[in-house]
Design a protein around this motif. Structure first.
Motif, short mmCIF file in Angstrom:
data_model
loop_
_atom_site.label_atom_id
_atom_site.label_comp_id
_atom_site.label_asym_id
_atom_site.label_seq_id
_atom_site.Cartn_x
_atom_site.Cartn_y
_atom_site.Cartn_z
N ASN A 366 67.58 61.71 35.57
CA ASN A 366 66.25 61.74 34.93
C ASN A 366 65.76 60.34 34.61
OD1 ASN A 366 65.95 64.53 34.98
ND2 ASN A 366 66.95 64.81 32.99
N GLY A 367 66.70 59.50 34.14
CA GLY A 367 66.32 58.13 33.78
C GLY A 367 65.85 57.33 34.98
N LEU A 368 66.54 57.47 36.11
CA LEU A 368 66.13 56.75 37.32
C LEU A 368 64.74 57.16 37.78
CD1 LEU A 368 69.45 56.69 39.41
CD2 LEU A 368 68.19 54.70 38.52
N LEU A 369 64.48 58.48 37.76
CA LEU A 369 63.17 58.96 38.19
C LEU A 369 62.06 58.46 37.26
CD1 LEU A 369 64.13 62.64 39.16
CD2 LEU A 369 63.63 60.73 40.71
N CYS A 370 62.30 58.55 35.96
CA CYS A 370 61.29 58.09 34.99
C CYS A 370 61.14 56.57 35.04
CB CYS A 370 61.68 58.53 33.57
SG CYS A 370 61.60 60.31 33.29
N VAL A 389 60.43 45.58 35.81
CA VAL A 389 61.86 45.89 35.90
C VAL A 389 62.45 46.00 34.49
CG1 VAL A 389 64.11 44.98 36.57
CG2 VAL A 389 62.19 44.89 38.17
N ALA A 390 62.06 45.10 33.58
CA ALA A 390 62.56 45.13 32.20
C ALA A 390 62.21 46.44 31.52
CB ALA A 390 62.01 43.95 31.41
N VAL A 391 60.97 46.91 31.70
CA VAL A 391 60.55 48.17 31.08
C VAL A 391 61.31 49.34 31.71
CG1 VAL A 391 58.61 49.75 30.73
CG2 VAL A 391 58.27 47.28 30.50
N GLY A 392 61.45 49.32 33.05
CA GLY A 392 62.15 50.40 33.74
C GLY A 392 63.60 50.49 33.34
N VAL A 393 64.28 49.32 33.28
CA VAL A 393 65.70 49.30 32.88
C VAL A 393 65.85 49.76 31.43
CG1 VAL A 393 67.70 47.81 32.47
CG2 VAL A 393 66.34 47.54 34.56
N SER A 394 64.91 49.34 30.58
CA SER A 394 64.96 49.77 29.17
C SER A 394 64.83 51.28 29.05
CB SER A 394 63.83 49.09 28.39
OG SER A 394 63.99 47.69 28.39
N LEU A 395 63.87 51.85 29.79
CA LEU A 395 63.66 53.29 29.73
C LEU A 395 64.89 54.05 30.25
CD1 LEU A 395 61.73 55.57 29.05
CD2 LEU A 395 60.79 55.40 31.37
N LEU A 396 65.49 53.55 31.34
CA LEU A 396 66.69 54.17 31.88
C LEU A 396 67.81 54.15 30.84
CD1 LEU A 396 68.50 55.27 34.17
CD2 LEU A 396 68.84 52.89 34.92
N SER A 397 68.00 53.00 30.20
CA SER A 397 69.07 52.86 29.21
C SER A 397 68.84 53.78 28.01
CB SER A 397 69.17 51.41 28.73
OG SER A 397 69.38 50.54 29.82
N VAL A 398 67.59 53.86 27.56
CA VAL A 398 67.27 54.70 26.40
C VAL A 398 67.50 56.18 26.71
CG1 VAL A 398 65.35 55.52 24.96
CG2 VAL A 398 65.69 53.07 25.32
N ILE A 399 67.12 56.61 27.90
CA ILE A 399 67.29 58.02 28.28
C ILE A 399 68.77 58.37 28.37
CG2 ILE A 399 67.00 59.65 30.19
CD1 ILE A 399 64.23 58.50 30.64
N ILE A 400 69.56 57.49 28.97
CA ILE A 400 71.01 57.76 29.06
C ILE A 400 71.63 57.81 27.67
CG2 ILE A 400 73.21 56.81 29.81
CD1 ILE A 400 71.79 55.71 32.27
N GLY A 436 66.40 53.20 20.16
CA GLY A 436 65.68 53.03 21.42
C GLY A 436 64.90 51.72 21.45
N LEU A 437 64.20 51.43 20.36
CA LEU A 437 63.45 50.17 20.31
C LEU A 437 64.39 48.97 20.27
CD1 LEU A 437 60.48 50.96 17.89
CD2 LEU A 437 60.40 50.56 20.36
N SER A 438 65.54 49.11 19.62
CA SER A 438 66.53 48.02 19.60
C SER A 438 67.01 47.73 21.02
CB SER A 438 67.72 48.39 18.71
OG SER A 438 67.31 48.61 17.38
#
Length: 449
Positions: A366-370, A389-400, A436-438
């Protein structure tokens, strides 16, 4: 025009009571189920309810009384003496309903009621029921049932069943006991009717009977009845002696109460409340988790404040802060809801580590797709590839992280005997906002300098 809806029936009932049309009130309620009458009368004033009940036969209005909520039952019973409750109310209802009605009475009134019950055995059974802890099988059970001895013949069994059935409104099951009242099994009516009159009961009864002890938690009783598709379950003491039985109608109430309680916990309510509760009760139930949310908001603002320098250099970081917080909260609530549901139904296969491994895979996919979606959007609106890329990696990390956190917390709470429903709703969303914000600012600072 004949009233049909609950609102119309209530309005008509109120009008007839105010005009003193007693026979019309009786005609209006005739043919309605007691539960429907209780629903209609629930919103009436106490004097109106009492006036309605006094027009009905004792057997009818006591049956209606059982369907009222606890608060209204208590208010109605306050208008009766202990002698009247013993002679009129308890005479017409089962022991489990009688115990429920008496539970909210004062200790003085309980004693007065018990002293005025003519049937000493019934009074003793009722007193015993009142000693069981709330929320246990003992507090739910009724003592009215049909039981036979294993040493009897079929013919004697039939005679005894006829005698006992006079005291039981509905025969749900026939239980077989020994000379010491130890539960041995149950007797099928089909076998009873198709077996010779001189055949010993010991030769025909079914020994595979499911039972619960009087101290079994009511939620566990509900789980057992659901698992084995039972409509009635016998209750025994620690020695295996038959005490009573619990029927499916009692368990439906338990399931409803448990679902309501879990839903309110998941919604951030610390106490059970209803739409008609007063201002103070509503405030008391909502305020604790609102304060938790307030503290969480302060901590979130602290995280943002500590990264004020990064926001000054890259103001576009602020654009995606709500997204990071919302996605973390949503994923956490989804994961925790699945675990809470599985734990409630005793349907949570595997260990915590196997569940975390599964959630890691789900979160990663789910994180990769989002992350790909937000990366494409961020780059398309002109924020640059590295920022995207920074936003995408952050979102992936937060979802996991949210997937794993939302799975582990309710599991841990359940392990330590705490209701896992606490882990959903405000707790998960607030915690994931902060962490998540951290994570977001840490990754942004690492990639964007």
């Amino acid at each position: 025009m004949t009233p049909t809806t609950t609102h119309e029936l209530r309005a008509e009932l109120r009008r007839l009571l105010s005009e003193g049309q007693d026979s019309a009130v009786v005609d209006l309620l005739e043919g309605l189920h007691s539960a429907d009458v209780a629903e209609i009368a629930q919103e009436l004033e106490i004097p109106e309810v009492l006036a309605m009940l006094q027009l009905l036969p004792a057997e009818r209005w006591t049956d209606i009384l059982v369907y009222f909520d606890d608060e209204l039952q208590s208010e109605i019973l306050e208008n009766f003496t202990g002698k009247e409750i013993a002679e009129v109310v308890l005479e017409n209802i089962d022991s489990d309903d009688a115990a429920d009605l008496m539970a909210d009475l004062s200790e003085e009134k309980k004693r007065e009621v018990l002293q005025n019950i003519e049937d000493v055995e019934y009074a003793k059974d009722l007193a015993d029921l009142l000693t069981h802890a709330e929320g246990t099988a003992g507090a739910l059970m009724a003592t009215e049932m049909v039981q036979v001895n294993e040493n009897w013949t079929v013919s004697r069994c039939v005679r005894e069943m006829r005698r006992q059935a006079e005291e039981v409104e509905v025969v749900h099951a026939v239980y077989v006991v020994d000379d010491h009242d130890i539960l041995l099994g149950s007797l099928s009516l089909k076998k009873l009717l198709t077996t010779g009159a001189r055949t010993p009961i010991a030769d025909v009864y079914d020994r595979s009977v499911r039972s619960v002890t009087s101290t079994t938690d009511e939620v566990e009783v509900a789980r057992i009845m659901k698992k084995y598709d039972l409509f009635v379950v016998p209750v025994v003491d620690d020695m295996g002696r038959l005490l009573g039985r619990i029927t499916i109608d009692d368990i439906v109430d338990v399931i409803q109460d448990e679902a309501d309680s879990n839903y309110q916990l998941m919604s951030g309510l610390s106490d059970e409340v209803e739409a008609g509760d007063g201002l103070f009760e509503m405030t008391r139930a909502r305020l604790p988790w609102l304060m938790v949310g307030l503290v969480g908001g302060i901590l979130t603002s602290t995280v943002v404040g500590r990264n004020e320098g990064e926001l000054a250099l890259l103001p576009q970081l602020a654009f995606f802060m709500p997204l990071i917080g919302a996605m973390g909260g949503n994923v956490g609530v989804q994961s925790s809801a699945i675990v809470v549901q599985g734990l409630a139904n005793s349907n949570m296969p595997g260990t915590l580590w196997s569940r975390l491994s599964r959630e890691l895979g789900v979160g990663l996919l789910n994180g990769l797709l989002c992350a790909l979606a937000i990366l494409a959007y961020s780059w398309a609106v002109g924020h640059g590839l590295l920022f995207a890329v920074a936003v995408g990696v952050s979102l992936l990390s937060v979802i996991i992280f949210a997937s794993l956190f939302g799975t582990a917390v309710p599991w841990a709470l359940n392990h330590y005997g705490i209701d896992p429903a606490l882990a959903t709703g405000p707790f998960i969303t607030t915690t994931n906002d902060i962490l998540g914000l951290s994570i977001y600012f840490a990754i942004a600072n690492a990639l964007l300098g």
